[in-house]
Design a protein around this motif. Sequence first.
Motif, mmCIF file in Angstrom:
data_model
loop_
_atom_site.group_PDB
_atom_site.id
_atom_site.type_symbol
_atom_site.label_atom_id
_atom_site.label_comp_id
_atom_site.label_asym_id
_atom_site.label_seq_id
_atom_site.Cartn_x
_atom_site.Cartn_y
_atom_site.Cartn_z
ATOM 1 N N ASP A 138 0.864 -1.245 -0.187
ATOM 2 C CA ASP A 138 -0.052 0.059 -0.120
ATOM 3 C C ASP A 138 0.880 1.255 0.007
ATOM 4 O OD1 ASP A 138 -2.372 -1.354 -0.185
ATOM 5 O OD2 ASP A 138 -2.777 -0.852 2.119
ATOM 6 N N ASP A 139 1.990 1.346 0.797
ATOM 7 C CA ASP A 139 2.677 2.476 0.783
ATOM 8 C C ASP A 139 1.973 3.516 1.499
ATOM 9 O OD1 ASP A 139 4.968 4.023 1.117
ATOM 10 O OD2 ASP A 139 5.062 4.563 -0.897
ATOM 11 N N ILE A 141 -9.985 1.533 -15.583
ATOM 12 C CA ILE A 141 -8.680 2.009 -15.164
ATOM 13 C C ILE A 141 -8.035 1.097 -14.243
ATOM 14 C CG2 ILE A 141 -7.423 3.938 -14.349
ATOM 15 C CD1 ILE A 141 -9.398 5.870 -15.642
ATOM 16 N N VAL A 142 -6.653 0.837 -14.821
ATOM 17 C CA VAL A 142 -5.517 0.224 -13.745
ATOM 18 C C VAL A 142 -4.347 1.021 -13.498
ATOM 19 C CG1 VAL A 142 -4.290 -2.038 -13.432
ATOM 20 C CG2 VAL A 142 -6.583 -2.151 -14.470
ATOM 21 N N LEU A 143 -4.340 1.603 -12.164
ATOM 22 C CA LEU A 143 -3.029 1.900 -11.754
ATOM 23 C C LEU A 143 -1.886 1.395 -11.794
ATOM 24 C CD1 LEU A 143 -4.952 4.946 -9.771
ATOM 25 C CD2 LEU A 143 -4.169 5.142 -12.103
ATOM 26 N N PRO A 144 -0.955 1.782 -11.698
ATOM 27 C CA PRO A 144 0.340 0.833 -11.676
ATOM 28 C C PRO A 144 0.740 0.655 -9.882
ATOM 29 C CG PRO A 144 1.304 3.151 -12.214
ATOM 30 C CD PRO A 144 -0.432 3.053 -12.382
ATOM 31 N N THR A 145 1.521 -0.292 -9.735
ATOM 32 C CA THR A 145 2.011 -0.581 -8.546
ATOM 33 C C THR A 145 3.678 -0.299 -8.628
ATOM 34 O OG1 THR A 145 1.957 -2.861 -8.554
ATOM 35 C CG2 THR A 145 0.179 -1.593 -7.402
ATOM 36 N N ASP A 146 4.140 -0.428 -7.437
ATOM 37 C CA ASP A 146 5.656 0.223 -7.716
ATOM 38 C C ASP A 146 6.547 -0.557 -6.448
ATOM 39 O OD1 ASP A 146 7.723 1.157 -9.163
ATOM 40 O OD2 ASP A 146 7.566 2.990 -7.923
ATOM 41 N N LEU A 147 7.265 -1.423 -6.495
ATOM 42 C CA LEU A 147 8.218 -1.897 -5.302
ATOM 43 C C LEU A 147 8.957 -0.753 -4.635
ATOM 44 C CD1 LEU A 147 8.791 -4.296 -3.204
ATOM 45 C CD2 LEU A 147 10.223 -5.027 -4.835
ATOM 46 N N HIS A 187 4.377 0.042 -3.606
ATOM 47 C CA HIS A 187 3.424 1.380 -3.402
ATOM 48 C C HIS A 187 2.249 1.358 -4.267
ATOM 49 C CE1 HIS A 187 3.089 5.872 -3.754
ATOM 50 N NE2 HIS A 187 2.882 5.580 -5.031
ATOM 51 N N GLN A 188 1.241 1.690 -3.892
ATOM 52 C CA GLN A 188 0.078 2.232 -4.898
ATOM 53 C C GLN A 188 -0.312 3.702 -4.638
ATOM 54 O OE1 GLN A 188 -4.027 1.047 -4.083
ATOM 55 N NE2 GLN A 188 -3.395 -0.153 -2.302
#
Lengths: 358, 358
Positions: free
Chosen positions: B281-282, B324-330, B297-298
């Motif tokens: 989640d971040d 819509i699909v938003l990106p996630t990010d480690l 991170h989202q």
Amino acid sequence: MRRVTIHDVAGKAGVSAAAVSHAFNDPERLRATTVERILVAARDLGYAPNPHARALHSRRVGVLGVLFPQPIATVFANPFFASFLAGIGTVTDEQGIGLLTVTPLRGSLEHAIASAPVDGFVIIGLDERHGEVAPLRKRGVPFVIVDGDAQTASSVNVDDESGAYAAADLLLERGHRDVLVLTFETPQEHLDNPRYGVGGRRLRGYRRAFADRSLRLRSERLIPTPVTLHGGDEAFSAAWEGGTRPTAVLAVSDIIAMGALRAARRLGVRVPEDLEVIGFDDIPLAAASQPPLSTVHQPIPEKGRVAIRLLIRELDEGGPRERIVLPTDLVLRESTKGGSESGSKRSLTRAAENLAAS
Amino acid sequence: MRRVTIHDVAGKAGVSAAAVSHAFNDPERLRATTVERILVAARDLGYAPNPHARALHSRRVGVLGVLFPQPIATVFANPFFASFLAGIGTVTDEQGIGLLTVTPLRGSLEHAIASAPVDGFVIIGLDERHGEVAPLRKRGVPFVIVDGDAQTASSVNVDDESGAYAAADLLLERGHRDVLVLTFETPQEHLDNPRYGVGGRRLRGYRRAFADRSLRLRSERLIPTPVTLHGGDEAFSAAWEGGTRPTAVLAVSDIIAMGALRAARRLGVRVPEDLEVIGFDDIPLAAASQPPLSTVHQPIPEKGRVAIRLLIRELDEGGPRERIVLPTDLVLRESTKGGSESGSKRSLTRAAENLAAS
DNA sequence: AACCTTTCATGAAAGGTTTCAGGCGCGAGT
DNA sequence: ACTCGCGCCTGAAACCTTTCATGAAAGGTT
């Protein structure tokens, strides 16, 4: 696409519109089979009574507003408000009441208030004689003031001054003489006037503790700080880098205190050995901080619960105005030396007790 | 005490009710002096247009609902939702729209939905085919689904599976073979079906990472955990005391991960030396935890912003449905070894970009 | 069969606003 | 002389529901 109304249902069920209304609001008055028929027709059509029409007639929507003077993003970013809203929410949920958060729209609080479809307001952090609040009285919309003064409305406050006094007194008792005080960024005249909100009352408590030992809280030790982690961090490190070497910190808010804690860690200042820190509010996070934060506890969710109950009571029965003050309580954790004893819980007043009872 | 209406103002200003209405809504149509006279009369009387009557006619209240399937106290206690609401709030504030948090009233979500005086809903964590959501379609109330699947409505999701995959992959790449997975307490069939919400999708990502290395995520390593600090703490300590000695933890939520962090510290397990931990989640707090939490991170506030913009657009122009699909990010911080490099920010889709732009 | 009670259902009004379709008075165009 | 257009304002309808007073039908009593 026209929305389906009570008449469509009436038509389909072969009854009058009034009958449909009764089926929903007072089914006893209709024969059971008729009610059944109406309900089926309603479900088929996807009918639900229009809340606006209903509100227009009954002069009740079943929604209460919580009024904040700051932008909504700020509100939700603040754990204090989250906790306060959670308290309010427990009551509204169980009473079947909706909750509208009212914040300045396009910067205009006045507009937000005027257009809010609510039966009443809980107003936090805004005084009754504030320009936007006064018209409510005239319009006959009931409200309860939280963390502010009120003559014509009920109010819920917390004993800020005593709490602040206790915190400052403890530090002075332990011999601290160089105490950094992190305050709200409120205009000076508000800080000086205890009627103007929490900031002033807390500061007054600190000052009185100093005065009682014939000390003075020097104004260059008073640092206005944004109520964010970053604000507290910044304020403390700036002071430190400016050469100040306080042995203790008093913060008017836990968030600020936690920011200071973070800065101290980064600067290699050990808490509590080199620096004792006391916050204010006792938000849920305070106990989970590193180290756990000593702070002045105030019953945040109770505050919300009491306020909303007062409002509901006024709405339902036009109950009497009340002026409630909930106790505060110094809670010692590990950001002060000597561990985790806690102050004495003072008892609530009788009135507050009834309202606080879940 | 009768409330003052448009007619009272009309009487006092010596004009018709319609004129008063115009003075407020379309002053251009009246002579300036007349407008002035009306406004003065209105202020004297403390008049404000009745929002219900207005809504009844115009079929718009200017309030949008955010629908949560859990009690409001739970909502506000959760930093994820706070962040989400803050995102929504930035948009509604600037557009002059009110925000109603809709949660089950007396336990009935259906009742809450039916009686909410709103123009539309953002629905989070509830599927479109959920029994309470379906009637909205029939009644013509627009809605947008967040963190859930939708065929007939717009939806906003996040690439949960890829994010989870990246987190699990990193740990496996580093040689961890005993990984504890802290999941939501969702019914098993929901976890297994990726259409049923975030829990399922995240778990699927973890599993795929294992599978890609011909490993298997053993089900006794899967621990359903309440989404609270306490829940995460409890879950980790229970596992540890049961003799499990994982070298890494994957949590489907930051709160859970932070609870595990706390338990680890208490048990004397060093993070990241003895145990690497990755959350999801971040939330804002993740960066401030001890040690700062590595996590997927989202873009939580963006999610809110995009959803509410989609809803507003549908309301205003009946815009097209979007998915819509938003990106996630480690994001690697200090709960994993080797410090704070961060994954690559993937770019948003064009549609999402327009909506996310502040 | 006439009358009275209940039970069930209805028509109409009220609640406060917005909007549509004019109305009024007057000067300008034809 | 008549119509038209203009600027300013208004009456009435519409929005949808609830409630009050009332009506009709059904059932029971004498």
